[in-house]
Design an enzyme around this catalytic site. Structure first.
Site, mmCIF file in Angstrom:
data_model
loop_
_atom_site.group_PDB
_atom_site.id
_atom_site.type_symbol
_atom_site.label_atom_id
_atom_site.label_comp_id
_atom_site.label_asym_id
_atom_site.label_seq_id
_atom_site.Cartn_x
_atom_site.Cartn_y
_atom_site.Cartn_z
ATOM 1 N N HIS A 1 0.798 -1.230 0.000
ATOM 2 C CA HIS A 1 0.000 0.000 0.000
ATOM 3 C C HIS A 1 0.830 1.280 0.000
ATOM 4 O O HIS A 1 0.312 2.340 0.351
ATOM 5 C CB HIS A 1 -0.910 0.049 1.225
ATOM 6 C CG HIS A 1 -1.931 -1.033 1.291
ATOM 7 N ND1 HIS A 1 -3.233 -0.847 0.903
ATOM 8 C CD2 HIS A 1 -1.839 -2.319 1.694
ATOM 9 C CE1 HIS A 1 -3.912 -1.972 1.088
ATOM 10 N NE2 HIS A 1 -3.079 -2.881 1.569
ATOM 11 N N LYS B 1 -8.139 13.690 5.284
ATOM 12 C CA LYS B 1 -7.233 12.534 5.183
ATOM 13 C C LYS B 1 -6.235 12.680 6.303
ATOM 14 O O LYS B 1 -6.179 13.740 6.946
ATOM 15 C CB LYS B 1 -6.520 12.510 3.829
ATOM 16 C CG LYS B 1 -5.899 13.865 3.456
ATOM 17 C CD LYS B 1 -5.325 13.885 2.050
ATOM 18 C CE LYS B 1 -6.348 14.058 0.947
ATOM 19 N NZ LYS B 1 -6.601 12.838 0.174
ATOM 20 N N ARG B 2 -5.436 11.646 6.553
ATOM 21 C CA ARG B 2 -4.404 11.796 7.572
ATOM 22 C C ARG B 2 -3.485 12.961 7.213
ATOM 23 O O ARG B 2 -3.300 13.293 6.032
ATOM 24 C CB ARG B 2 -3.589 10.498 7.694
ATOM 25 C CG ARG B 2 -4.340 9.407 8.426
ATOM 26 C CD ARG B 2 -4.611 9.784 9.868
ATOM 27 N NE ARG B 2 -3.415 9.772 10.663
ATOM 28 C CZ ARG B 2 -3.122 8.874 11.592
ATOM 29 N NH1 ARG B 2 -3.957 7.897 11.871
ATOM 30 N NH2 ARG B 2 -1.991 8.943 12.270
ATOM 31 N N LYS C 1 1.005 14.231 1.552
ATOM 32 C CA LYS C 1 -0.349 14.564 1.097
ATOM 33 C C LYS C 1 -0.514 16.075 0.864
ATOM 34 O O LYS C 1 -1.451 16.512 0.228
ATOM 35 C CB LYS C 1 -1.378 14.069 2.110
ATOM 36 C CG LYS C 1 -1.399 12.541 2.246
ATOM 37 C CD LYS C 1 -2.422 12.090 3.276
ATOM 38 C CE LYS C 1 -2.367 10.605 3.597
ATOM 39 N NZ LYS C 1 -3.072 9.763 2.604
ATOM 40 N N THR D 1 -8.498 6.596 -1.392
ATOM 41 C CA THR D 1 -9.840 6.040 -1.528
ATOM 42 C C THR D 1 -10.872 7.130 -1.228
ATOM 43 O O THR D 1 -11.998 7.058 -1.717
ATOM 44 C CB THR D 1 -10.049 4.842 -0.566
ATOM 45 O OG1 THR D 1 -9.541 5.205 0.714
ATOM 46 C CG2 THR D 1 -9.332 3.615 -1.068
ATOM 47 N N LYS E 1 -14.649 8.256 -2.976
ATOM 48 C CA LYS E 1 -15.887 8.559 -2.239
ATOM 49 C C LYS E 1 -16.445 9.916 -2.667
ATOM 50 O O LYS E 1 -17.655 10.082 -2.848
ATOM 51 C CB LYS E 1 -15.623 8.535 -0.727
ATOM 52 C CG LYS E 1 -15.238 7.147 -0.215
ATOM 53 C CD LYS E 1 -14.640 7.168 1.192
ATOM 54 C CE LYS E 1 -13.933 5.845 1.473
ATOM 55 N NZ LYS E 1 -13.059 5.897 2.673
HETATM 56 F F1 GPW Z 1 2.238 2.455 4.663
HETATM 57 N N1 GPW Z 1 -2.033 3.402 3.673
HETATM 58 C C1 GPW Z 1 -2.495 3.658 4.943
HETATM 59 F F2 GPW Z 1 1.374 1.264 3.148
HETATM 60 O O1 GPW Z 1 -3.587 4.157 5.148
HETATM 61 F F3 GPW Z 1 1.277 0.620 5.162
HETATM 62 N N2 GPW Z 1 -1.702 3.325 6.009
HETATM 63 C C2 GPW Z 1 -0.496 2.722 5.862
HETATM 64 O O2 GPW Z 1 0.183 2.455 6.862
HETATM 65 C C3 GPW Z 1 -0.056 2.413 4.547
HETATM 66 C C4 GPW Z 1 -0.827 2.798 3.475
HETATM 67 C C5 GPW Z 1 1.241 1.690 4.372
HETATM 68 C C6 GPW Z 1 -2.931 3.784 2.560
HETATM 69 C C7 GPW Z 1 -2.275 4.516 1.407
HETATM 70 O O3 GPW Z 1 -1.538 5.616 1.894
HETATM 71 C C8 GPW Z 1 -3.379 4.990 0.457
HETATM 72 O O4 GPW Z 1 -2.826 5.607 -0.682
HETATM 73 C C9 GPW Z 1 -4.242 3.802 0.031
HETATM 74 O O5 GPW Z 1 -5.369 4.249 -0.674
HETATM 75 C C10 GPW Z 1 -4.707 3.014 1.237
HETATM 76 O O6 GPW Z 1 -3.616 2.641 2.074
HETATM 77 C C11 GPW Z 1 -5.448 1.750 0.859
HETATM 78 O O7 GPW Z 1 -4.716 1.016 -0.088
#
Ligand code: GPW
Length: 830
Positions: free
Chosen positions: A374, A565-566, A571, A675, A679
């Site tokens: 991710h 978002k975070r 970002k 994501t 939405k």
């Molecule tokens: F770093 N994402 C997240 F890849 O929410 F593990 N937390 C995390 O710790 C990570 C990824 C990691 C997010 C991505 O930043 C986002 O772009 C993506 O849409 C989401 O994961 C779901 O795939």
């Protein structure tokens, strides 16, 4: 296109025996019964919480027969299913979703009315289970919703954190974290099964021995253990009568701790040891995309994965099942690297407990896992110091070494003694300290490796894992993320849902591509008017919520520009701030006539990891800019900034349907997918965004004319980085940018104190790792295009409708279909 095989067999499944009839009277009776016999109160004496608990139980009872039926089906007609392994599930409130899935919403509302109870009040009583940080955790929640809806057998496995993501408050504009005691008033959705506790071992050493046949055997002699207690949650499909299971594990001290108390006579120490064990599932780590390498986190990871594998093998599989065929029954999907310790755990079970040879076990293991990555950020790729991993899980470290040896042997076979390559591809990194690269382990073990958007998957192959994609080109694939339309459209945007269903029927809710049928309506003035009324209504409801929740009074009639978002530098919330401060500065300096502007309200929502200084400073700055701008008569009616605290799924469900403009402005190549972007588009907001993550595909689907693109492309970013990036040069050569940054530096937002935001300013001017200054001019341009376009009400509404009509692809049902076809090879059970 989601074909008929994915459609539910019937709109509402036949009520199995024992299910109360779905009538208003029946519902009232059941509700009052629950109130009396579960809560122990009469209606007249009941609290809102009593009523909420009773309502939840009523819904739960209705789903129960279906849940048990689904379980029975799984046992009697087993087919291949999915075990989703995720350290996070950001579920959001359950009540509305479970009512929707059971087709009971209207009946419940009417039944409560008959009891003199306001349904909305009860819904607000629920504390959402915030068992995740952001996108990754929410994605897991969307996926299990879609799998249930598509009748795919799935168990979600995870951790029942006692404290989820912290509750954010602001004190003088700074973030202060409060514990999230989501269980304080009781959770009606969970079923604890302490009798099915699983022992999980830690520490100690291993011993080699040879058995009678002369076979080498390894025994792990651990030195402490805890019990994992499963808590089951219903995951109902949408109106299809299927209810899958989410099983979350809670850590409990074992009797061994009691014994220690008895033997040592040191009561206090022994009770502390008990607390130590129970700490494992105490709290969710609040770092998003930046793991801190804490030992407790590795304990959490092994804890839930060991419980889950044991549970699957010993309780879900039928007795005597031949584990050589494990992959015919299950695929373990690894949600990022957090559960990757499951790989050596399965090897340990097969080799040490089931007597498999190493090769034999490895063959099975490789067929049973798949890995989703991710991120691309190097600091987000988890590594564990060898020293720590070996101390906590000595047998697993041995197995990781064995897997590595076996793999590097293959590499040498293919490339000869290319030692540079061998070192690059080794699971063990040597610098800065010996550590285990979990992403490599996952890639080597996984039958497939996927990224979460087309661009991300490409960059994963080319930049993060190039040696591996050369070695196993066919292993790599893409599955673009998606979101569940049940929660994020049907529930969150009831009036839009009604408008859509009145136009094209209800089928879109589980067949989202059907939103295409809305396209012609974009040309219909009456439909556009109705669409605008839906937006206006959503804005009004949001206004009321923010007034009650945060004492924020939104101006009326503004464009709603939302960035939620975070908080993370990549970002680029700071780029958004530069836009706002520029507008403000240009107005007060008299270079921009406010009368040429339309009213715009900017809404931020963002939590920062508690230890992430730059992110917390940025939150502080947003709040301070809001304070100054909102109080300045010169921009009144034109600019307003709202930053409600504690952005979470519940707030998202209110904010997103009200938004006109969606801010997706990460530096190209940094956001794996996003994501939230999906939405917003599905709820009729237009996107201003970079060519990053899933933005790329959103733009392809909705069409260039209905998307505000700006900024460098990923290759341009890479080029600029290679050439040497100098943020100062942008500052020097762009007077508007210089004006905005100077205003922040001057102390205008910090009561004249120039030190408060100095770290942000100097970071932008000298580092600016995510190149906000390089994209600033292009962003300002795009915002001017937004401004002009919004003035044309009809054009804007047309585009908004087309965003809805063309975003069906971003349903998580489609994502699931892709996983099934490319990775899992499971079949739906109809
Ligand atoms: F770093 N994402 C997240 F890849 O929410 F593990 N937390 C995390 O710790 C990570 C990824 C990691 C997010 C991505 O930043 C986002 O772009 C993506 O849409 C989401 O994961 C779901 O795939």
């Amino acid at each position: 296109h989601i074909g008929p095989q994915w459609a539910p067999t019937h709109p509402v499944a036949k009520a199995p025996v024992g299910t109360p009839p779905p009538t208003v009277d029946g519902f009232v009776k059941e509700f009052l019964h629950e109130l009396n016999s579960n809560q122990g109160v009469s209606l007249s004496d009941s609290s809102v919480n009593d009523q909420y608990m009773a309502l939840a139980s009523t819904v739960r009872n209705y789903l129960m027969a279906r849940w048990l039926e689904t379980e029975r089906g799984n046992r009697e007609n087993p087919s291949k299913g999915v075990a989703y392994l995720s350290a996070e599930y950001l579920l959001g409130r359950q009540l509305g979703n479970n009512l929707l899935s059971s087709g009971l919403i209207d009946i419940a509302e009417e039944a409560l009315k008959q009891c003199g109870i306001d349904f909305a009040v009860l819904r607000s009583q629920e504390v959402e289970p915030g068992l995740g940080n952001g996108g990754l955790g929410r994605l897991a929640a969307c996926f299990i919703d879609s799998l249930a809806t598509m009748s795919v057998p799935c168990i979600g496995y995870g951790i029942r954190y006692e404290y989820g993501i912290f509750r954010q408050t602001f004190v003088d504009g700074r973030q202060v974290e409060q514990p999230d005691s989501w269980l304080a008033l009781g959770c009606p959705w969970e079923f604890a099964h302490p009798e099915h506790g699983v022992q999980v071992n830690f520490g100690g050493r291993t011993e080699k021995s040879t058995d009678e046949q002369g076979k080498e055997k390894t025994t792990w002699i651990p030195d402490w253990n805890v019990i994992g207690v499963p808590y089951n949650y219903m995951v109902p499909g949408y109106l299809n009568g299927r209810v899958n299971t989410l099983r979350l594990w809670s850590a409990q001290a074992t009797k061994a701790f009691d014994l220690q108390i008895f033997n040592s006579g040191d009561y206090a120490t022994a009770v502390r040891a008990q607390t130590f064990a129970e700490n494992i599932s105490k709290v969710l780590y609040p770092e998003d995309s930046t793991p801190q390498g804490k030992e407790l986190r590795l304990q959490q990871q092994y804890f839930f994965v060991a419980c889950s594998l044991h549970d699957y093998i010993h309780h879900v599989l039928p007795e005597g099942f031949d584990l050589h065929q494990l992959d015919e029954r299950i695929i373990f999907q690894l949600n990022d690297t957090h559960p990757v310790i499951a790989v050596p755990e399965l090897m340990r079970i097969l080799v040490d407990e089931e007597g498999f040879g190493f090769e034999e076990a490895w063959e099975v293991t490789q067929r049973c896992f798949a890995y989703t990555c991710h991120t691309l950020l190097p600091e987000a790729l988890e590594v564990w110091p060898v020293e720590m991993l070996g101390r906590l899980l000595p047998r697993h470290l041995e197995l990781i070494y064995a897997i590595n040896d076996h793999f590097l042997e293959q590499v040498r076979e293919r490339y000869g003694n290319d030692e540079m390559r061998v070192r690059r591809m080794s699971i063990i990194a040597e610098h800065p300290e010996r550590s285990v690269r979990m992403a490599y382990l996952a890639t080597i073990a996984g039958s497939k490796v996927n990224g979460v958007a087309a661009l991300h998957s490409q960059l994963l192959r080319d930049k993060v894992l190039p040696d591996f994609s050369e070695f196993w080109p066919e292993k790599f694939t893409n599955v673009t993320n998606g979101v569940t339309p049940r929660r994020f459209v049907r529930l969150a945007n009831r009036s839009l849902s009604t408008l859509i269903s009145d136009s094209i029927g209800k089928g879109w809710v589980n067949n989202l591509e059907r939103l295409r049928e809305l396209e012609p309506y974009a040309e219909d003035p009456d439909f556009r008017k109705a669409f605008r009324e839906v937006k206006a209504g959503n804005k009004q409801r949001l206004s009321k919520l923010l007034a009650d929740r945060d004492e924020i009074v939104l101006p009326e009639g503004h464009m709603l520009d939302v960035m939620v978002k975070r908080l993370h530098e990549y970002k680029r919330q700071s780029l958004k701030l530069l836009h706002l401060v520029t507008l403000y500065n240009e107005i007060i300096e008299g270079r921009l006539d406010p009368d040429t502007l339309q009213g715009r309200t900017m809404v931020f929502g963002a939590k920062a990891a508690p230890g992430y200084k730059m992110a917390k400073d940025t939150i502080h700055l947003i709040n301070k800019v809001a304070e100054v701008v909102n109080a300045d008569e010169r921009v009144k009616g034109k600019l307003f900034i709202a930053f409600p605290a504690n952005y979470n799924v519940t707030l998202a469900e209110k904010l997103i349907p009200a938004a006109d403009l969606s801010e997706q402005i990460s530096l190209a190549g940094m956001e794996a997918s996003g994501t939230g972007n999906m939405k917003f588009a599905l709820n009729g907001a237009l996107t201003i965004g970079t060519d990053d993550g899933a933005n790329v595909e959103i733009r392809e689907h909705v069409g260039d004319e209905h998307f505000f693109l700006f900024g460098m492309t990923e290759p341009e970013v890479a080029d600029l980085g290679a050439k040497g990036y100098d943020p100062g040069s942008y500052y020097e050569s762009d007077p508007r940018l210089k004006g905005a940054i100077d205003l922040i530096a001057s102390g205008a937002f910090s009561g004249g104190d120039r030190r408060t935001f100095e770290p942000i300013v100097s970071n932008l001017l000298t580092q600016d790792r995510f190149m906000a200054l390089a994209d600033y001019a292009s962003y300002m341009d795009a915002q001017e295009r937004v401004e002009a376009y919004y003035a044309d009400e009809d054009a804007w509404t047309r585009s908004a409708i087309l965003n809805v009509a063309r975003s069906g692809y971003f349903s998580s049902d489609r994502s699931m279909k892709d996983y099934i076809r490319e990775i899992w090879h499971t079949t739906p059970v109809l």
